[in-house]
Design a protein around this motif. Structure first.
Motif, PDB file in Angstrom:
ATOM      1  N   LEU A 420       0.809  -1.220   0.000  1.00  0.00           N
ATOM      2  CA  LEU A 420       0.000   0.000   0.000  1.00  0.00           C
ATOM      3  C   LEU A 420       0.841   1.267   0.000  1.00  0.00           C
ATOM      4  O   LEU A 420       0.460   2.265  -0.635  1.00  0.00           O
ATOM      5  CB  LEU A 420      -0.922  -0.006   1.224  1.00  0.00           C
ATOM      6  N   ILE A 521      -6.524  -3.355  -5.646  1.00  0.00           N
ATOM      7  CA  ILE A 521      -7.236  -2.358  -4.842  1.00  0.00           C
ATOM      8  C   ILE A 521      -8.613  -2.076  -5.436  1.00  0.00           C
ATOM      9  O   ILE A 521      -9.630  -2.119  -4.725  1.00  0.00           O
ATOM     10  CB  ILE A 521      -6.414  -1.054  -4.736  1.00  0.00           C
ATOM     11  N   PHE A 544      -6.860   6.005   1.098  1.00  0.00           N
ATOM     12  CA  PHE A 544      -6.075   5.384   2.154  1.00  0.00           C
ATOM     13  C   PHE A 544      -6.471   5.900   3.551  1.00  0.00           C
ATOM     14  O   PHE A 544      -5.742   5.698   4.523  1.00  0.00           O
ATOM     15  CB  PHE A 544      -4.585   5.631   1.916  1.00  0.00           C
ATOM     16  N   PHE A 570      -7.787  -0.588   3.325  1.00  0.00           N
ATOM     17  CA  PHE A 570      -6.568   0.083   2.868  1.00  0.00           C
ATOM     18  C   PHE A 570      -6.264   1.338   3.682  1.00  0.00           C
ATOM     19  O   PHE A 570      -5.403   2.127   3.316  1.00  0.00           O
ATOM     20  CB  PHE A 570      -6.707   0.439   1.382  1.00  0.00           C
TER      21      PHE A 570
END
Length: 879
Positions: A420, A521, A544, A570
């Motif tokens: 990430l 994602i 995020f 995430f």
């Protein structure tokens, strides 16, 4: 175990088992001492259990006559119990607790469960330390090995009326031996396990008929009893040296001037910290191939640091005391100037990975002046008037820097090198070429720099009067006005790029098409129910951030990360180690347009007592108040007012109701005090894993009793003991620091991924306060001949189980104490020589001194194991 605690407590009480706060009443003569100065009571009178002299009320009185709860520890006890500093002193004064944490200078004094100031230079201690009448403003300044002393007095409860603003919980007063007009001295050396060598020496004598001196010095060296399995070094060593020069000018019995200069240096590899529970983040470090602590072997005293901790503490000062008998009264003036430098360098992730390091330093300069006038009247009325002034400059700061393994650590938590963090950097690079994927966030050298300056001026005017209504009844009244002003300046610089980022609105993401996202994602977002149309087909700016969870109604399942509905798998908020809970995501330094950086306060405190002498028993009742000035939170955890944890804490206001009996009988004494003590605005200073949460508790109180006793039933046996019982309670505390393990009072906010700043602990029991504490000792003595005698001393220290801190789960940090110390000595009177074998923690009792949330590893916890068994030999020669 509970049954054992109750039985032990009952047995201790029945044995007069109260704190060994006074002296060993041994039949064996005390170690030979040099002759006293012309103005000092003889050591013989002070070593008698029937006439222990104290200065708790700023005048010499018998321990049994002074209507204050005070414990006295003599030089004989200090020597025979192998007490080398104030940390050791707690073993003979159960109402006193002195934990030492992750640095040599990070020590806190606690009396009756109250005390604070540890780890934050903006917070002064609630327990004042005085050495020869000179106030030591920071706890670390009182760590030097104890010099040649006469006694140590521990005054319990607020002492603000006579001692000033920072004794709201109590005071520790150390009186050292004055120079003598007869030549004499003492030299000793202690050797022991862990390579201990501790030589000490003092010499005293006349320079002229009116001028005398005393010169003392010591070296204290010992190997560490922890081993760093990463570097092989030994941790928690001793490396201390001190020197003290004392000059006394005494032209007559009515006038004297005493000047003391001292210097001490501490350079130690300290302190040992071990993991007591490894959460997911610590386990991730282990999974990456780095060493982590084995939590099943807490008391093996092995640590895992990638670098060894270093400490350097230097203290120096000079003081002058003038005593002048004016006939009707005695004038005393004490002037002092001190400087202290405290530096440390520590691996604060406590693993074999180079994740983060902390460099701290402070320099503190303090000037104090006290003047008091004490009446000499033998009539029914006596009085004392005085004033105190303190000026202090504090320059303090820290640097927390990421190490070379920080990226490996973070990648392990977020999907690996291509996970990430790499995805975030890659997406941002599309609009910002300065961002290099793989090396923009979490790189070596990033972190935070804290710098603070604090200037303080405070003064007090005080007075106390005693009036004997009858030969048996005395009433006392005391009054003090206290004034304090602090001015602080902060310079905090954050260069952790990731913490500076607002994850709920990341620049550049909103203009990228949703198709630009990696399939791992975008596919997961669609599976969880995300509708790209809500962002006009672009990447959400909060991709995020925790707040995206509100747009993800479905649960995550394979191949997506498992996650409940409404949660963003995430979200990276938890990796913002600094200012993640601040709207600005950056420090706001002060003074500024809305914050003056100035904290002012004043208070009138008072005390009232009535004492009645029944003959063998003295009884007293008292009501007293205390005050401790407001405090600055000199850490990056501080925030502007009304925005999370505040910059400052309001003053502490203390009230105590106390009643006591002091009985004197042939061969000993028995003292008991019953009290209720309340602190409004207690300055709570909880360590939360990265910084300190400084807030005022609404009200904290404690009820309890203390017993001190000494008894010599036969000529060769002396018994000493003490018991303290405490029943504390948070009467009101709605702003306690939140902790992740308390999921009921600290639920995670789905919009931020963070827990609240505060929780409500009203009605709960404060941590760090044992219900029962006791210390008992027995001394058996025997005379073989007029010149040879021996003694055997045994001591048992007991503390019932209690939770050490409220930021660590109770199951991980609830400990008690069952500690045994002993010594065997031989005294050769003609040679003025003493040889003593000693052992501390004879039975290898294992306990944690304290515990805390592991730095930057949420869900992990670390602790400080106690000292193992130590033993050795001391040779002492007087001349």
């Amino acid at each position: 175990m509970k049954k054992f605690e109750l039985l032990a407590a009952s047995a201790l009480v029945s044995l007069y088992a109260c704190p060994a706060a006074a002296q060993d009443t041994s039949a064996t003569a005390p170690a030979p001492q040099s002759a006293p100065s012309r103005s000092t009571p003889s050591s013989a009178s002070q070593d008698s259990s029937d006439d222990i002299i104290v200065t708790a009320a700023k005048r010499e009185q018998s321990l049994q006559d002074v209507p204050i709860s005070v414990s006295v520890t003599s030089q004989a006890t200090i020597e025979r119990a192998q007490i080398r500093d104030l940390i050791d002193l707690q073993s003979v004064v159960p109402s006193l607790k002195v934990p030492q944490l992750n640095a040599t200078g990070q020590t806190n004094f606690i009396i009756r469960g109250f005390g604070n100031g540890n780890g934050n230079d903006g917070i002064e201690s609630s327990v004042g330390v005085f050495i020869d009448g000179v106030y030591r403003s920071r706890t670390s300044s009182a760590l030097d090995d104890l010099p040649e002393i006469e006694r140590v007095e521990v005054l319990r409860g607020p002492q603000s009326t006579l001692f000033g603003k920072n004794v709201s919980a109590g005071a520790i007063s150390i009186t050292t031996r004055r120079p003598s007009f007869a030549w004499g001295g003492k030299a000793e050396v202690s050797i022991g396990n862990y390579g201990l060598i501790n030589p000490k020496a003092t010499i005293t004598g006349p320079i002229t008929d009116t001028l005398a001196f005393r010169l003392s010095g010591s070296v204290n060296q010992r190997d560490g009893y922890f081993r760093n399995l990463t570097t092989g070094a030994k941790i928690n060593d001793r490396d201390r040296a001190s020197i003290r020069a004392d000059i006394l000018f005494e032209p007559s019995s009515d006038f004297s001037v005493r000047v003391i200069g001292d210097y001490n240096l501490v350079k130690e590899v300290c302190c040992g910290v071990t993991s007591i529970f490894n959460g997911p983040r610590t386990l991730a470090i282990g999974a990456a191939g780095f060493a982590i602590s084995d939590t099943t072997k807490i008391f093996d005293r092995n640590v895992i640091f990638n670098t060894d901790p270093k400490n350097r503490l230097q203290g120096k000062g000079i003081s002058g005391e003038i005593d002048w008998n004016l006939g009707i009264a005695k004038l005393t003036s004490i002037t002092a100037y001190r400087e202290q430098v405290n530096e440390s360098n520590q691996d604060i992730d406590f693993t074999g990975a180079d994740v983060s390091n902390n460099i701290t330093a402070n320099k503190i300069k303090t000037f104090t002046q006290e003047v008091r006038l004490t009446s000499n009247s033998d009539g029914p009325f006596s009085w004392l008037l005085g004033g105190f002034y303190q000026h202090e400059n504090v320059d303090t700061g820290r640097d927390i820097r990421f190490g070379k393994d920080i990226r490996t650590f973070v990648n392990g938590l977020t999907g690996g090198p291509g996970g990430l963090i790499f995805a975030l950097e890659s997406l941002q690079r599309a609009t910002n070429p300065a961002i290099t994927p793989g090396s923009y966030y979490f790189t070596q050298g990033q972190g935070i720099s804290d710098r603070y300056k604090l200037k303080q001026d405070s003064y007090s005017i005080f007075g106390q009067a005693d009036y004997k209504i009858t030969d048996r009844l005395t009433i006392t009244g005391g009054l003090a006005y206290l004034n304090d002003r602090k001015a602080a300046v902060s310079n905090v610089v954050l260069n952790d790029r990731f913490s500076l980022l607002n994850l709920e609105n990341v620049p550049g993401l909103g203009v990228l098409p949703f198709a630009a996202l990696p399939a791992s994602i975008s596919g997961c977002l669609l599976q969880k129910g995300f509708n790209p149309a809500t962002t006009a087909g672009n990447v959400p700016v909060n991709l995020f951030g925790a707040s995206l969870g509100s747009s993800l109604p479905g649960p995550g399942s394979a191949p997506c990360p498992a996650s409940p509905a409404g949660l963003n798998p995430f979200g990276l908020n938890a990796l913002q180690f600094f200012y993640g809970n601040s709207p600005a995501h950056a420090p706001i330094n002060f003074p500024n347009a809305t914050e003056s950086g100035i904290l002012k306060g004043d208070k009138v405190t008072y005390a009232a007592r009535a004492a009645y002498n029944f003959g063998v028993v003295n009884a007293y009742i008292s009501y007293s108040t205390g005050w401790k000035a407001g405090a600055f939170n000199l850490s990056s955890d501080s925030r502007p007012p009304l925005n999370g944890v505040g910059r400052t804490a309001a003053p502490e206001n203390v009230t105590v109701y106390e009643a006591g009996l002091k009985a004197r009988f042939k061969g000993g004494y028995f003292n008991v005090a019953v009290f209720k003590q309340t602190i409004k605005g207690f300055q709570s200073n909880a360590f939360t894993g990265l910084g300190y949460s400084l807030v005022n508790a609404g009200q904290q109180s404690v009820k309890g009793f203390e017993i001190d006793a000494a008894y010599k039933p036969i000529s060769w046996l002396s018994l000493n003991g003490a018991v303290t019982y405490l029943d504390p309670k948070y009467d009101s505390f709605t702003g306690a620091a939140c902790v992740s393990y308390d999921t009921v009072r600290c639920p995670i906010n789905p919009l931020t991924g963070l827990i609240p700043n505060f929780r409500n602990l009203t009605g709960t029991k404060p941590t760090g306060i044992p219900e029962w504490s006791s210390s008992v000792s027995a001394v058996i003595s025997h005379t073989f001949s007029p010149s040879v005698s021996a003694y055997l001393r045994g001591e048992y220290d007991y503390t019932s189980k209690f939770q050490l801190t409220d930021t660590v789960p109770p199951a991980l940090n609830t400990y008690g104490q069952n500690n045994v110390n002993a010594s065997l000595g031989f005294t050769f009177e003609k040679a003025k020589l003493e040889a003593m074998l000693w052992v501390r923690n004879l039975t290898k009792d294992n306990q944690l001194i304290s515990a805390f949330p592991t730095v930057a590893q949420d869900g992990s916890y670390s602790g400080y194991p106690n000292q193992p068994r130590t033993y050795g030999l001391t040779l002492r020669k007087a001349f």
